[in-house]
Design a protein around this motif. Structure first.
Motif, PDB file in Angstrom:
ATOM      1  N   SER A  45      25.560 -16.551 -43.955  1.00 35.00           N
ATOM      2  CA  SER A  45      25.628 -17.548 -42.644  1.00 35.00           C
ATOM      3  C   SER A  45      24.482 -18.279 -42.789  1.00 35.00           C
ATOM      4  CB  SER A  45      25.641 -16.494 -41.336  1.00 35.00           C
ATOM      5  OG  SER A  45      24.489 -15.711 -41.222  1.00 35.00           O
ATOM      6  N   THR A  46      23.262 -17.975 -43.437  1.00 35.85           N
ATOM      7  CA  THR A  46      21.954 -18.784 -43.546  1.00 35.85           C
ATOM      8  C   THR A  46      21.401 -18.541 -44.647  1.00 35.85           C
ATOM      9  OG1 THR A  46      20.543 -16.895 -42.564  1.00 35.85           O
ATOM     10  CG2 THR A  46      21.661 -18.443 -40.858  1.00 35.85           C
ATOM     11  N   PRO A  47      20.735 -19.623 -45.273  1.00 34.07           N
ATOM     12  CA  PRO A  47      20.010 -19.332 -46.692  1.00 34.07           C
ATOM     13  C   PRO A  47      19.011 -18.203 -46.765  1.00 34.07           C
ATOM     14  CG  PRO A  47      20.057 -21.723 -45.833  1.00 34.07           C
ATOM     15  CD  PRO A  47      20.216 -20.993 -44.551  1.00 34.07           C
ATOM     16  N   VAL A  48      18.413 -17.857 -45.517  1.00 32.86           N
ATOM     17  CA  VAL A  48      17.433 -16.721 -45.612  1.00 32.86           C
ATOM     18  C   VAL A  48      18.309 -15.431 -45.709  1.00 32.86           C
ATOM     19  CG1 VAL A  48      15.989 -15.261 -44.311  1.00 32.86           C
ATOM     20  CG2 VAL A  48      15.712 -17.947 -44.102  1.00 32.86           C
ATOM     21  N   ARG A  49      19.409 -15.200 -45.185  1.00 34.09           N
ATOM     22  CA  ARG A  49      20.044 -13.986 -45.389  1.00 34.09           C
ATOM     23  C   ARG A  49      21.135 -14.021 -46.748  1.00 34.09           C
ATOM     24  NH1 ARG A  49      22.331 -15.115 -39.796  1.00 34.09           N
ATOM     25  NH2 ARG A  49      20.997 -13.858 -38.211  1.00 34.09           N
ATOM     26  N   ARG A 184      10.303 -21.169 -48.660  1.00 32.52           N
ATOM     27  CA  ARG A 184      10.681 -20.875 -47.237  1.00 32.52           C
ATOM     28  C   ARG A 184      11.943 -19.753 -47.487  1.00 32.52           C
ATOM     29  NH1 ARG A 184      11.593 -26.858 -44.202  1.00 32.52           N
ATOM     30  NH2 ARG A 184       9.373 -27.440 -44.302  1.00 32.52           N
ATOM     31  N   LEU A 185      12.174 -19.143 -48.685  1.00 32.41           N
ATOM     32  CA  LEU A 185      13.155 -18.125 -48.844  1.00 32.41           C
ATOM     33  C   LEU A 185      12.266 -16.875 -49.476  1.00 32.41           C
ATOM     34  CD1 LEU A 185      16.123 -20.274 -50.136  1.00 32.41           C
ATOM     35  CD2 LEU A 185      15.581 -19.333 -47.917  1.00 32.41           C
ATOM     36  N   GLN A 304      22.667  -7.744 -38.487  1.00 31.97           N
ATOM     37  CA  GLN A 304      23.032  -8.235 -37.029  1.00 31.97           C
ATOM     38  C   GLN A 304      23.948  -7.634 -36.216  1.00 31.97           C
ATOM     39  OE1 GLN A 304      24.404 -12.597 -38.227  1.00 31.97           O
ATOM     40  NE2 GLN A 304      24.523 -11.692 -40.004  1.00 31.97           N
TER      41      GLN A 304
END
Length: 334
Positions: A45-49, A184-185, A304
């Motif tokens: 769902s997001t680049p971080v995850r 940022r990751l 989550q």
């Protein structure tokens, strides 16, 4: 007919696992569809995850690939968790001794040290099996406890923080010794590259070399292999060492790419999760990567669940365990 069974049995196992997990979710009053949406797609769902999922998949794939070697040799190496822990401890040694050395050289030395630590720890299981008659299953489980205790001792003893001993881990490594990450990751590209290289090398070695052929022959029938002139004991020891080395490198990655320190739970259960991956893939290197990615996605996506649905994230473990259970059940029926 056999080809049809090969295609339908994994599908039946998948359906049965989802039915069992659905019943568990319904019993707690949670919408199964919403829970599955979060578990299956949450990691993307997001680049971080997504980066977190890749950083979990890398050491997981290394452990599963190593286990495919011992499984090919007919050995159940349940001590992979301990080999990962000892690999992490061994990798910390050069990083703490020579922090001023060039990072690239230190990473290489740390990888070799971690691999050596994991391999030696695994060989002890082989020695116990060969000379003391201890099953590798029980020896591996015992060595896991011993490795966990050793990590705790190092964190609270010789490598305790300068201010005070803490269960949160040792002092962080100097920033320049952390594996480079994407801006940022938390994704360190070197980690998945190492894991994929290991997968290719092991697949090629097991299927295209005489050594791999002998290992598989020992796994099918050790007594017959011995009569055919194959050094059975040596091949078994080599499979343990190879698996331990890969688990040790996984431990090194946990240190330099994830935690940047030694913590008591440095393996985070990845070694045991690797066992489930290897069992579900039937130790076939071709299936290790997709199953590893699926398990890593389930684990990261489930984080989550407590915030969104108010249920424990352990439901992903229920799904993973059910998948392995029903896959083994269909295998037994063959």
């Amino acid at each position: 007919m056999k080809r049809v069974a090969v295609l339908t049995q994994p599908l039946l196992a998948l359906v049965a696992a989802f039915v069992l997990t659905t019943l568990v979710l319904l019993s707690t009053g949670v919408s199964p569809l919403e829970a599955y949406r979060l578990v299956i797609f949450g990691a993307f769902s997001t680049p971080v995850r997504l980066s977190d999922m890749i950083m979990l998949a890398a050491p997981l794939l290394l452990c599963a690939v190593g286990l495919s070697i011992t499984f090919a040799g007919g050995l159940y190496n349940l001590g992979v968790e301990g080999q990962m822990i000892v690999g992490a401890i061994a990798a910390m040694v050069p990083l703490r001794l020579w922090p001023d050395w060039p990072p690239l050289l230190l990473w290489l030395i740390a990888a070799l040290s971690g691999a050596a630590g994991g391999a030696l720890w695994a060989l002890m299981i082989g020695i116990l099996r060969r000379y003391a008659g201890v099953s590798e299953i029980f020896a591996g489980l015992g060595m896991n406890f011993l490795a966990g205790g050793l990590a705790l001792y190092m964190v609270l003893g010789p490598w305790r923080r300068q201010s005070s001993a803490s269960l949160s881990g040792t002092d962080l490594l100097p920033r320049e010794l952390w594996l480079p990450t994407i801006d940022r990751l938390r994704l360190a590209p070197a980690a998945p590259v190492i894991a994929l290289l290991a997968l290719v090398i092991v697949w090629w070695t097991l299927t295209q070399t005489r050594w791999g052929l002998e290992v598989r022959a020992v796994g099918l029938n050790p007594a017959a292999s011995e009569r055919l002139g194959i050094a059975t004991a040596r091949r078994m020891a080599e499979t343990f060492a190879a698996c331990g080395a890969l688990a040790g490198i996984a431990g090194m990655l946990q240190v330099v790419a994830v935690h940047h320190a030694l913590i008591p739970n440095i393996s985070s259960g990845i070694g045991l999760l690797g066992l489930l991956v290897a069992l579900l893939a039937r130790a076939n290197p071709r299936w290790l990567l997709p199953i590893t990615v699926a398990f890593a996605a389930f684990t990261v996506g489930s984080i989550q669940l407590p915030l969104t649905l108010g249920i424990d994230s352990a439901i992903a473990g229920v799904l993973q365990g059910a998948l392995v259970l029903f896959a083994l059940a269909t295998r037994i029926r063959q």
